[in-house]
Design an enzyme around this catalytic site. Structure first.
Site, PDB file in Angstrom:
ATOM      1  N   TYR A   1      49.847-115.884  24.793  1.00  0.00           N
ATOM      2  CA  TYR A   1      49.676-115.052  23.569  1.00  0.00           C
ATOM      3  C   TYR A   1      50.375-115.601  22.315  1.00  0.00           C
ATOM      4  O   TYR A   1      51.555-115.913  22.576  1.00  0.00           O
ATOM      5  CB  TYR A   1      50.268-113.623  23.922  1.00  0.00           C
TER       6      TYR A   1
ATOM      7  N   ASN B   1      54.450-108.140  20.138  1.00  0.00           N
ATOM      8  CA  ASN B   1      55.049-106.929  19.922  1.00  0.00           C
ATOM      9  C   ASN B   1      55.209-106.012  21.009  1.00  0.00           C
ATOM     10  O   ASN B   1      55.113-106.355  22.275  1.00  0.00           O
ATOM     11  CB  ASN B   1      54.354-106.239  18.702  1.00  0.00           C
TER      12      ASN B   1
ATOM     13  N   SER C   1      65.362-110.777  19.677  1.00  0.00           N
ATOM     14  CA  SER C   1      66.058-111.884  19.552  1.00  0.00           C
ATOM     15  C   SER C   1      67.801-111.680  19.589  1.00  0.00           C
ATOM     16  O   SER C   1      67.762-110.677  18.844  1.00  0.00           O
ATOM     17  CB  SER C   1      65.507-112.860  18.669  1.00  0.00           C
TER      18      SER C   1
ATOM     19  N   GLN D   1      69.206-115.469  12.923  1.00  0.00           N
ATOM     20  CA  GLN D   1      68.927-114.527  14.119  1.00  0.00           C
ATOM     21  C   GLN D   1      68.389-113.091  13.317  1.00  0.00           C
ATOM     22  O   GLN D   1      67.308-112.838  13.795  1.00  0.00           O
ATOM     23  CB  GLN D   1      69.790-114.091  15.260  1.00  0.00           C
TER      24      GLN D   1
ATOM     25  N   HIS E   1      64.818-112.623  11.738  1.00  0.00           N
ATOM     26  CA  HIS E   1      63.978-112.817  12.931  1.00  0.00           C
ATOM     27  C   HIS E   1      63.004-111.253  12.756  1.00  0.00           C
ATOM     28  O   HIS E   1      61.692-111.245  12.778  1.00  0.00           O
ATOM     29  CB  HIS E   1      63.985-113.011  14.212  1.00  0.00           C
TER      30      HIS E   1
ATOM     31  N   HIS F   1      71.004-116.485  23.074  1.00  0.00           N
ATOM     32  CA  HIS F   1      71.606-117.627  22.436  1.00  0.00           C
ATOM     33  C   HIS F   1      73.103-117.277  22.437  1.00  0.00           C
ATOM     34  O   HIS F   1      73.485-116.655  22.072  1.00  0.00           O
ATOM     35  CB  HIS F   1      70.909-118.018  21.250  1.00  0.00           C
TER      36      HIS F   1
ATOM     37  N   GLU G   1      61.726-106.993  67.923  1.00  0.00           N
ATOM     38  CA  GLU G   1      61.266-106.201  66.739  1.00  0.00           C
ATOM     39  C   GLU G   1      59.895-105.284  67.076  1.00  0.00           C
ATOM     40  O   GLU G   1      59.359-104.648  66.115  1.00  0.00           O
ATOM     41  CB  GLU G   1      60.828-107.146  65.679  1.00  0.00           C
TER      42      GLU G   1
ATOM     43  N   HIS H   1      52.753-111.019  68.041  1.00  0.00           N
ATOM     44  CA  HIS H   1      53.557-112.003  67.454  1.00  0.00           C
ATOM     45  C   HIS H   1      54.217-112.989  68.636  1.00  0.00           C
ATOM     46  O   HIS H   1      54.174-114.130  68.868  1.00  0.00           O
ATOM     47  CB  HIS H   1      54.715-111.495  66.594  1.00  0.00           C
TER      48      HIS H   1
END
Lengths: 429, 429
Positions: free
Chosen positions: B130, B214, B237, B259, B262, B328, B415, B420
């Site tokens: 995207y 978004n 961010s 930052q 942004h 960050h 079990e 099995h």
């Protein structure tokens, strides 16, 4: 009835398409219920847990206990028969060894431009394991989830498990002892998942939640993904067996039924290039079913979701196998390598005639928590990486900043981010 | 106004708690809208895409084009200025080198019990990226998502990006050329994510979807997780800067604003052990803001979500830094190693005074797609592993089955799974 297909059928493409697309997605009503339960636990905490547990499990947390102590787990382990204890020990030891080799290596190097770069792996602080109650309370599942977490280095490993009418499964407690589980809470269902994600007064939140559960548990994990890490979205179990006519039909029939007995929604599919072998296996499944104590579940699963598909050659089967992207894939031929080379998507592959899938469920070593519902196209079995995260790092000095900084300034300005550009430019001398 | 805190404030614990918990989760209304859009795209395919694109982007897909060809991307790359092309080339080359070293190694060995075990990694068949339209259409983001996919070996790499009123961003096309993108579709929003997940008449489904967007795009990815793989749930961010008083306040102020510019929801937090340095940085941020072309966004982000926290010592800051688990983290001190050793949770760490976070956004090499909203507690930056999956495999022969098979039989019976047990027992001779 069980689907019988042949690639030479004239409607094969459509019939196979239905088989591929037929696997269920989450139910819209389950989704609404789970949303409400999560909101309630977030708002009311322990009080909500006590209410749901009284209602769904007929167990009073405040009256009869919230948690199970380590002493009870140690006692359950000590009470195992020698045979069972040895089997559980072997399983734990082999699972641990396989997963220890998965531990990733850190990186730390300085490149030609003088830039120090690297990545450092570390465990999450706390992990929560969902362990179902009742019939699906498998000690093997506990080992498969708990051991990778402990190998990863998780310090706080929390189990939630419902105890209907207060009953606990001693085998699960024994496995918890062996795997080193730190806390066990007597809660299950979507509310238990919500409690692990958000924390309550009594239960501290965890960072990652793994483990199998019913549709409500799976939906709760899906909805809480992002608040916590989760292992994966899990659906009904599946096996695809690719077998030539030289196999013992009894072995192959047993392999198909070993998935069918899990749950009525489980799926078992046989591909073979030998039409008469297909007939014999179909008959043999019927015979074995009659003798099986789990025949009610297994019969429904086999009739609803089972399929036998006759192909011209086993090589031809492989593109179809890849479309199914099954959780388990057996290649029951003398030389499985040629077919294995054509496998693009599968959770785990069982090579040759002497490798029944069930050994992978218990003692082989690789994880039995595997992607279902065609998710092997993009996801992997549970591993230590599910309990770890990677922090990258960068270190520059004035020279290396001078080497690569101007390009960062140019790109930041191109993107219309002047403060980004400034933060670099001010350091360029 | 920007939060100013000190660990010596008597209400510090509560104030810091609000800062940690203040990050937003997905909006219930967005969630409902997205559910409806996904259902519509699943039902109506291309017709739904055309309707939404006409409505949201004022672009007629049928009239003016569904996709952008590789020739247009090549032309956009050729039209770049020499400086920009060199900067983009350097970024792509460094990103590629860093991610190539992430390629995991396969395992294939036979253990002491004679059991062959292993794991084989392979790329997903197709990945969708995207790419936002408008202001947030960053060519650097395209490189950071597309290059790891191509390094992983993804054969079909599909971009979706909205083109409001038909406008395309030539820088994004240039980056798509450089990264080797295979298809570009002119759609965006939740409907584009749904188209990638389920496929439509024109657009084939992909296996993994990554890339920023978004709130609608993020929610669509969250809801479709499990149908496809996704990179992560991404939020606003963040940067945390740990700095002593010996830093140039102009540098630190610029880092905080890199930052803030942004998005109005971005968060910048400074920890320092020098109260007068804190004052100077606060003033300097004000001065730099006034000169910034992105000041409207940056001012709102800084005033709403910014914080300056004075601590007794930088070592004391580290537990708080770990609680924030920021995307960050800058450690702006002479010897960052001692502090770095105490970092448990962070997406990416920038070591020393000469490593502004913005170099990591563009040219350092590690990925700039990193966990936000405290998710560094359990998740990692984007890597080639997000575009790959691992298939485990097991091979036994009669001897190794004899060695470990009986334990599997014992556990399966314990079990309550007799089929099995039978599938193993029948092969034991």
């Amino acid at each position: 009835m069980t689907h019988r297909l042949s690639t030479s059928d004239k409607d094969f493409a459509q019939a196979f398409d239905r088989l591929v697309r037929g696997r269920r997605e989450s139910d819209i009503e389950v989704s609404r219920d789970v949303t409400a339960i999560i909101a309630d636990v977030k708002a009311r905490g322990d009080a909500a847990l006590a209410d749901y547990t009284a209602r769904f499990d007929d167990h009073s947390l405040d009256g009869n206990g919230w948690s199970i102590g380590k002493d009870a787990c140690a006692a359950a382990y000590a009470a195992l028969s020698d045979d069972l204890r040895a089997a559980l020990d072997l399983a734990a030891s082999r699972i641990r060894t396989y997963h220890e080799a998965q531990l990733p290596e850190d990186r730390d190097y300085t490149d030609a431009a003088g830039v120090r770069l690297g990545a450092r792996w570390s465990a999450v602080d706390a992990a929560g394991l969902y362990v179902p109650g009742g019939r699906a309370a498998y000690p093997s599942s506990l080992l498969m989830n708990a051991i990778p977490a402990k190998v990863a280095g998780v310090e706080r490993l929390v189990v939630v498990t419902p105890t209907p009418k207060g009953q606990v499964n001693p085998l699960v407690l024994a496995a918890a002892h062996l795997a080193g589980v730190d806390e066990i809470w007597r809660i299950g269902g979507a509310h238990a998942v919500a409690a692990l994600a958000y924390g309550t007064q009594k239960i501290r939140a965890v960072d990652v939640i793994t483990g199998p559960g019913n549709a409500w548990v799976a939906e709760a994990k899906r909805q809480l993904y992002g608040v916590v890490g989760i292992d994966m979205v899990a659906g009904p179990s599946e096996i695809v067996v690719v077998a030539d006519g030289k196999n013992d039909p009894e072995w192959i029939a047993a392999d198909l039924l070993s998935q069918s007995e899990h749950d009525p929604t489980s799926q078992s599919i046989l591909f073979t290039d030998d039409a008469s072998f297909a007939d014999i296996v179909a008959d043999t499944v019927g015979v074995q079913l009659a003798a099986l104590s789990t025949r009610k579940v297994a019969t429904k699963a086999w009739e609803d979701n089972g399929a036998i598909i006759v192909v011209d050659s086993l090589e031809d089967a492989m593109p179809l196998v890849n479309r199914l992207a099954a959780e388990h894939l057996e290649l029951a031929v003398d030389d499985p390598e040629a077919l294995f080379a054509r496998v693009r998507h599968a959770g785990s592959v069982f090579l040759g005639r002497h490798t029944p899938e069930a050994v992978g469920d218990y003692v082989a070593g690789p994880n039995h928590v595997l992607p279902t519902g065609r998710r092997a196209r993009f996801s992997s079995g549970l591993s230590v990486l599910d309990f770890m995260k990677r922090t990258s790092f960068i270190q520059l000095d004035p020279d290396s900043l001078a080497a690569i900084g101007p390009a960062a300034v140019a790109l930041a300005e191109m993107e219309g981010l002047p403060a980004h550009a400034e933060s670099v430019r001010r350091r360029l001398t």
